[in-house]
Design an enzyme around this catalytic site. Structure first.
Site: not given
Length: 335
Positions: A154-156, A158, A307
């Site tokens: 997931g984005c968080y 990462t 990011e």
């Protein structure tokens, strides 16, 4: 050229994948697919995303009921679909020798009992969970090379893990104090579907999912220790900024921390560690990078990571994993 499909191509991440893959020297983008009941079916993707005009003019095709023929024609597929959908699609493609890069949470944790608790469905493929590799590209490169099922983080998770893993893996953090992650995401993280809570005119700056966001157990599981994770929604389109507070072990110095970050990411070009100043969303939006900086005072450390949630937090990392799996340079098609 590797024949490549994207399923769930009408979403923000799907569109980013299409933009990357159509320009990639080693992937041939052969088809964009959406669900049969999608309002976007039969439209060119460039009609939905005008920035893709003359870049990607493929039509968003409805996904056929029988996927066998589709799977047999492709070398790899990117699943930018809901968790439950990826859960059902991945086995079909794998059974037909098609490598799967799944951007949902359906295969991110190798424990079947994780899914009823945090994702609301019972996992039907425990054997695939054992095969799946977590695609945190900078840390799991060797494992990624050896599997046909990569679960893109997931984005968080990462940005959080890229900031914390160097400290944890090198035993620099205090064993008692729990790291605290406060992260803010742009509204694109909520997806393209219309919702009052993520409407740009309604969003201010607010926390959500306090103590119950499903990314918290994903982060904790892969870090091997508990964290406190609080996500926030900000009134900007894309990007994540995470500010992480932790305590160092007694005697650990800022110089040691600096040496560890420099050593860990020395040969990882998509992670940029700052010598001075701190990351911002402006520095990373529309790029495949994760930027990291830290400060130490009285045994406490604050690590800041940034990011683009749609790129390093999703599409770019998925392609980075595909590059690794096929033996290409990890940054091919991304820089």
């Amino acid at each position: 050229m590797l024949k490549t499909l994207i399923i769930g191509a009408s979403g923000y991440t799907g569109a980013e994948l299409a933009n990357i893959l159509v320009k990639h020297p080693n992937f041939e983008l052969c088809g964009l697919y959406v669900s049969a009941n999608s309002l976007d079916k039969d439209k060119p993707i460039s009609e939905i995303y005008p920035q893709l005009k003359t870049v990607v003019d493929l039509v968003l095709q409805p996904l056929p009921e029988d996927l066998t023929a589709l799977a047999q024609q492709a070398d790899c597929v990117f699943l930018a679909t809901a968790h439950e959908v990826s859960h059902q699609l991945a086995p079909i493609f794998l059974a037909n020798n098609c490598k799967v890069f799944d951007l949902s949470g359906a295969y991110r944790v190798n424990q079947a009992d994780f899914y009823p608790k945090f994702y609301g469905f019972a996992h039907q493929y425990p054997e695939l969970l054992q095969q799946a590799v977590y695609g945190l590209a900078e840390w799991n490169e060797e494992q990624i090379k050896q599997t046909d099922l990569i679960a893109v983080p997931g984005c968080y998770p990462t940005v959080s893990q890229l900031c914390l893993k160097p400290l944890i893996e090198n035993d620099l953090l205090d064993d008692v104090q729990v790291p605290v992650i406060n992260a803010v995401s742009g509204v694109s993280g909520a997806g393209r579907k219309a919702s009052l809570t993520s409407s740009f005119c309604e969003v201010s700056l607010n926390p959500y999912g306090i103590f119950n966001h499903r990314h918290q157990p994903e982060i904790s599981t892969h870090l091997g220790r508990e964290v406190i994770f609080t996500p926030h929604l900000g009134n900007f389109k894309r990007g994540i900024l995470a500010t992480i507070t932790a305590k160092l072990k007694a005697g650990v110095t800022a110089e040691q921390v600096k040496a560890v970050f420099a050593q860990v990411y020395a040969d990882k070009p998509l992670v940029r560690v700052y010598d001075k100043g701190f990351p911002s969303i402006k520095a990373v939006e529309f790029t495949p990078y994760c930027d990291i900086a830290f400060a130490v005072q009285d045994q406490h450390i604050i690590v800041v990571g940034a990011e683009d949630n749609l790129l390093k937090g999703a599409a770019a990392q998925a392609v980075q994993c595909a590059n690794i799996r096929y033996g290409f340079k990890p940054t091919l098609g991304l820089i």
